[in-house]
Enzyme design. Structure first.
Site, PDB file in Angstrom:
ATOM      1  N   TRP A 159      17.622  11.776  20.061  1.00  0.00           N
ATOM      2  CA  TRP A 159      18.749  12.403  19.361  1.00  0.00           C
ATOM      3  C   TRP A 159      19.966  12.581  20.266  1.00  0.00           C
ATOM      4  O   TRP A 159      20.653  13.601  20.183  1.00  0.00           O
ATOM      5  CB  TRP A 159      18.361  13.792  18.825  1.00  0.00           C
ATOM      6  CG  TRP A 159      17.148  13.837  17.988  1.00  0.00           C
ATOM      7  CD1 TRP A 159      15.964  14.421  18.300  1.00  0.00           C
ATOM      8  CD2 TRP A 159      16.991  13.273  16.674  1.00  0.00           C
ATOM      9  NE1 TRP A 159      15.069  14.263  17.271  1.00  0.00           N
ATOM     10  CE2 TRP A 159      15.687  13.558  16.255  1.00  0.00           C
ATOM     11  CE3 TRP A 159      17.834  12.549  15.823  1.00  0.00           C
ATOM     12  CZ2 TRP A 159      15.192  13.154  15.030  1.00  0.00           C
ATOM     13  CZ3 TRP A 159      17.344  12.141  14.598  1.00  0.00           C
ATOM     14  CH2 TRP A 159      16.041  12.451  14.214  1.00  0.00           C
ATOM     15  N   GLN A 338      31.347  22.014  -5.654  1.00  0.00           N
ATOM     16  CA  GLN A 338      31.289  22.608  -6.993  1.00  0.00           C
ATOM     17  C   GLN A 338      32.696  22.808  -7.579  1.00  0.00           C
ATOM     18  O   GLN A 338      32.916  22.608  -8.772  1.00  0.00           O
ATOM     19  CB  GLN A 338      30.547  23.962  -6.910  1.00  0.00           C
ATOM     20  CG  GLN A 338      30.167  24.545  -8.241  1.00  0.00           C
ATOM     21  CD  GLN A 338      29.025  23.769  -8.911  1.00  0.00           C
ATOM     22  OE1 GLN A 338      28.360  22.954  -8.262  1.00  0.00           O
ATOM     23  NE2 GLN A 338      28.820  23.987 -10.192  1.00  0.00           N
ATOM     24  N   GLY A 341      33.843  19.819  -9.280  1.00  0.00           N
ATOM     25  CA  GLY A 341      33.015  19.300 -10.369  1.00  0.00           C
ATOM     26  C   GLY A 341      32.529  17.894 -10.034  1.00  0.00           C
ATOM     27  O   GLY A 341      32.181  17.606  -8.890  1.00  0.00           O
ATOM     28  N   GLU A 365      21.944  21.888  19.027  1.00  0.00           N
ATOM     29  CA  GLU A 365      22.105  22.901  20.096  1.00  0.00           C
ATOM     30  C   GLU A 365      21.293  24.166  19.804  1.00  0.00           C
ATOM     31  O   GLU A 365      21.760  25.284  19.985  1.00  0.00           O
ATOM     32  CB  GLU A 365      23.591  23.179  20.345  1.00  0.00           C
ATOM     33  CG  GLU A 365      24.287  21.876  20.719  1.00  0.00           C
ATOM     34  CD  GLU A 365      25.557  22.017  21.519  1.00  0.00           C
ATOM     35  OE1 GLU A 365      25.784  23.093  22.098  1.00  0.00           O
ATOM     36  OE2 GLU A 365      26.311  21.034  21.566  1.00  0.00           O
TER      37      GLU A 365
HETATM   38  C1  LIG Z   1      22.772  14.396  14.882  1.00  0.00           C
HETATM   39  C2  LIG Z   1      22.050  15.052  16.014  1.00  0.00           C
HETATM   40  C3  LIG Z   1      22.622  15.071  17.277  1.00  0.00           C
HETATM   41  C4  LIG Z   1      21.935  15.634  18.345  1.00  0.00           C
HETATM   42  N1  LIG Z   1      22.481  15.570  19.597  1.00  0.00           N
HETATM   43  C5  LIG Z   1      21.729  15.961  20.672  1.00  0.00           C
HETATM   44  C6  LIG Z   1      22.192  15.738  22.005  1.00  0.00           C
HETATM   45  O1  LIG Z   1      23.306  15.244  22.226  1.00  0.00           O
HETATM   46  N2  LIG Z   1      21.382  16.090  23.044  1.00  0.00           N
HETATM   47  C7  LIG Z   1      20.164  16.638  22.861  1.00  0.00           C
HETATM   48  O2  LIG Z   1      19.492  16.938  23.837  1.00  0.00           O
HETATM   49  N3  LIG Z   1      19.683  16.861  21.596  1.00  0.00           N
HETATM   50  C8  LIG Z   1      20.446  16.534  20.513  1.00  0.00           C
HETATM   51  N4  LIG Z   1      19.971  16.727  19.239  1.00  0.00           N
HETATM   52  C9  LIG Z   1      18.631  17.285  19.064  1.00  0.00           C
HETATM   53  C10 LIG Z   1      18.623  18.683  18.485  1.00  0.00           C
HETATM   54  O3  LIG Z   1      19.039  19.590  19.465  1.00  0.00           O
HETATM   55  C11 LIG Z   1      17.210  18.927  17.976  1.00  0.00           C
HETATM   56  O4  LIG Z   1      17.070  18.156  16.790  1.00  0.00           O
HETATM   57  C12 LIG Z   1      16.933  20.387  17.684  1.00  0.00           C
HETATM   58  O5  LIG Z   1      16.904  21.125  18.891  1.00  0.00           O
HETATM   59  C13 LIG Z   1      15.606  20.576  16.964  1.00  0.00           C
HETATM   60  O6  LIG Z   1      14.574  19.891  17.587  1.00  0.00           O
HETATM   61  P1  LIG Z   1      13.642  18.923  16.705  1.00  0.00           P
HETATM   62  O7  LIG Z   1      14.521  18.023  15.917  1.00  0.00           O
HETATM   63  O8  LIG Z   1      12.640  18.314  17.606  1.00  0.00           O
HETATM   64  O9  LIG Z   1      12.948  19.882  15.666  1.00  0.00           O
HETATM   65  P2  LIG Z   1      11.595  20.746  15.916  1.00  0.00           P
HETATM   66  O10 LIG Z   1      11.706  21.475  17.219  1.00  0.00           O
HETATM   67  O11 LIG Z   1      10.418  19.866  15.697  1.00  0.00           O
HETATM   68  O12 LIG Z   1      11.725  21.782  14.745  1.00  0.00           O
HETATM   69  C14 LIG Z   1      11.357  21.485  13.399  1.00  0.00           C
HETATM   70  C15 LIG Z   1      11.557  22.760  12.565  1.00  0.00           C
HETATM   71  O13 LIG Z   1      10.707  23.810  13.098  1.00  0.00           O
HETATM   72  C16 LIG Z   1      11.519  24.939  13.383  1.00  0.00           C
HETATM   73  N5  LIG Z   1      10.974  25.639  14.551  1.00  0.00           N
HETATM   74  C17 LIG Z   1      10.590  25.107  15.750  1.00  0.00           C
HETATM   75  N6  LIG Z   1      10.183  26.057  16.576  1.00  0.00           N
HETATM   76  C18 LIG Z   1      10.299  27.238  15.908  1.00  0.00           C
HETATM   77  C19 LIG Z   1      10.028  28.616  16.210  1.00  0.00           C
HETATM   78  N7  LIG Z   1       9.560  28.987  17.418  1.00  0.00           N
HETATM   79  N8  LIG Z   1      10.271  29.548  15.265  1.00  0.00           N
HETATM   80  C20 LIG Z   1      10.751  29.191  14.044  1.00  0.00           C
HETATM   81  N9  LIG Z   1      11.023  27.916  13.693  1.00  0.00           N
HETATM   82  C21 LIG Z   1      10.790  26.967  14.605  1.00  0.00           C
HETATM   83  C22 LIG Z   1      12.913  24.399  13.645  1.00  0.00           C
HETATM   84  O14 LIG Z   1      13.917  25.377  13.468  1.00  0.00           O
HETATM   85  C23 LIG Z   1      12.985  23.280  12.622  1.00  0.00           C
HETATM   86  O15 LIG Z   1      13.355  23.815  11.377  1.00  0.00           O
HETATM   87  C24 LIG Z   1      20.655  16.223  18.145  1.00  0.00           C
HETATM   88  C25 LIG Z   1      20.096  16.220  16.858  1.00  0.00           C
HETATM   89  C26 LIG Z   1      20.765  15.640  15.803  1.00  0.00           C
HETATM   90  C27 LIG Z   1      20.113  15.630  14.458  1.00  0.00           C
END
Ligand SMILES: Cc1cc2nc3c(=O)[nH]c(=O)nc-3n(C[C@H](O)[C@H](O)[C@H](O)COP(=O)(O)OP(=O)(O)OC[C@H]3O[C@@H](n4cnc5c(N)ncnc54)[C@H](O)[C@@H]3O)c2cc1C
Length: 386
Positions: A159, A338, A341, A365
């Protein structure tokens, strides 16, 4: 945007915001639809913004920055985000990518690399997330081992915004044992053999912002590119995110303001039942709620920024600002669809794009669940009383 009354600390800040508005109107507004539709990263535009001084705003002038307080930098981001969220996000990510070197680099490292970074000649990226570790970043597995005067990096980052277009990557990798204390930060040039950006992700929104995995396959980086000491990388990464979250909050405020401005203009023009639809209370209350929520998010974001500018603890306030502003922009952009429309649902108008762009701000982040976790933990420790 003209309707936003701002309290600015200096006349220089006033001029800077005027410049940002001029660039937004002249350089961003007429390009955004085309670049978003084609999914093309506006590298030349970023260079232009860099030459105008907008890529190093909150950093020290001694190293090529503009010495601006965070509250001013964030309002510049907001103005740009109202026209093109991906460009504001690109500046926010680049600013995040300059943080490790600016705050943790040696004097020699800073003099060597910062001017080109802050002047916008080189574009940065921040590589923390991995396929198996997003929220749980302290468990990252990308590893760097020393061989002679090089670190050899192996692993996969996921990502990564600016993957494939950045000139340098802050790679947070494991140089020691498990957990946060085994992580270090390596400032890795993009052209290093073995640094292999993968095909771009097909994203819901911000399509002109490239995001991809980066595979590190025996990538060799000089040991003098270690930023901070070995083992402090996670602390550096989290410090950068405290600041970065404010950038994301500002992008959210700007995007929401752009959506509100567009929908309000539409509602004044659109006639149903013989009247402008804005005269219907059901609709004007939706706009009024949006305007109020945007003002609240702006105030929260600038409050956290002013704490930072005054050297006070701000990380919890930054988490609150990121949480509130990004939940706000999701609600506001959905409501602005919304207001239009059926016309809101098609790409003839930008509000459907705004809604798609808002979503990712709740994820990057630190997801908004993680922001709640940060705030909740500080309450449990009895810290956050403001
Ligand atoms: C378009 C885009 C750009 C990005 N750019 C960067 C970048 O430049 N550099 C970089 O390093 N990363 C980047 N990211 C990564 C982003 O920071 C992560 O997607 C984010 O931190 C979530 O990690 P994950 O996707 O692995 O989700 P997961 O950690 O697998 O989480 C999945 C779900 O579980 C929830 N969850 C996880 N742990 C807990 C907890 N303890 N309590 C409650 N809920 C929890 C999360 O909130 C989420 O809803 C980017 C992501 C996207 C989509």
């Amino acid at each position: 945007m003209a309707s936003v009354v701002r309290l600015l600390p200096t006349s220089e800040a006033h001029d800077l915001l005027e410049l940002a508005q001029e660039l937004a109107d002249k350089e961003l507004a007429h390009k955004v639809e085309d670049f978003e539709a084609r999914g093309e990263f506006p590298r030349d535009l970023l260079r232009t913004l860099g030459r105008s001084g907008l890529l190093g705003l909150p950093y020290s002038a001694e190293y090529g920055g503009a010495d601006q307080p965070y509250e001013v930098y964030l309002q510049v981001l907001e103005i740009l985000a109202a026209k093109w969220a991906a460009v504001a996000e690109a500046i926010s990510v680049h600013t995040l990518a300059c943080y490790p070197l600016h705050y943790h680099g040696t004097e020699e490292q800073k003099r060597r690399w910062l001017p080109e970074l802050l002047g916008g000649e080189l574009l940065g990226a921040y590589c923390l997330s991995e396929p198996a570790g997003g929220s749980d970043a302290a468990n990252l597995t990308t590893r760097a081992v020393i061989e002679g005067d090089k670190y050899v990096i192996n692993g996969t980052k996921a990502w990564i915004t600016h993957a494939g277009v950045a000139d340098f990557y802050n790679v947070f990798c494991r140089t020691g044992g498990p957990g946060a204390s085994g992580i270090s930060c390596l400032l890795t040039p993009a052209g290093t053999p073995g640094v292999n950006p993968q095909p771009r992700e097909k994203t819901m929104g911000l399509r002109s912002s490239p995001v991809a995995q980066i595979a590190f396959d025996n990538a060799m980086v000089d040991t003098d590119r270690l930023v901070g000491e070995e083992g402090v990388g996670f602390k550096i990464a989290m410090g950068a995110l405290d600041s970065g979250r404010l950038g994301i909050a500002a992008c959210a405020v700007g995007l929401a303001q752009g959506a509100l401005d567009y929908a309000t203009a539409y509602a004044r023009e659109r006639v149903q039942f013989g009247r402008s639809i804005i005269e219907f209370q059901g609709l004007s209350f939706m706009l009024a709620d949006a305007a109020t929520q945007i003002s609240a998010a702006r105030a929260l974001t600038l409050h956290a920024a002013r704490l930072r500018d005054n050297g006070l603890p701000y990380s919890i306030e930054a988490a609150k600002a990121k949480l509130f502003a990004t939940d706000m922009v999701m609600k506001v952009t959905t409501d602005m669809v919304q207001v239009l429309g059926g016309a809101g649902y098609v790409s003839d108008h930008p509000v459907e794009r705004y809604m798609r762009e808002a979503k990712v701000l709740q994820i990057v982040e630190g997801t908004n669940q993680i922001q709640r976790l940060v705030i909740g933990r500080s309450l449990a420790r009895g810290e956050s009383k403001d």
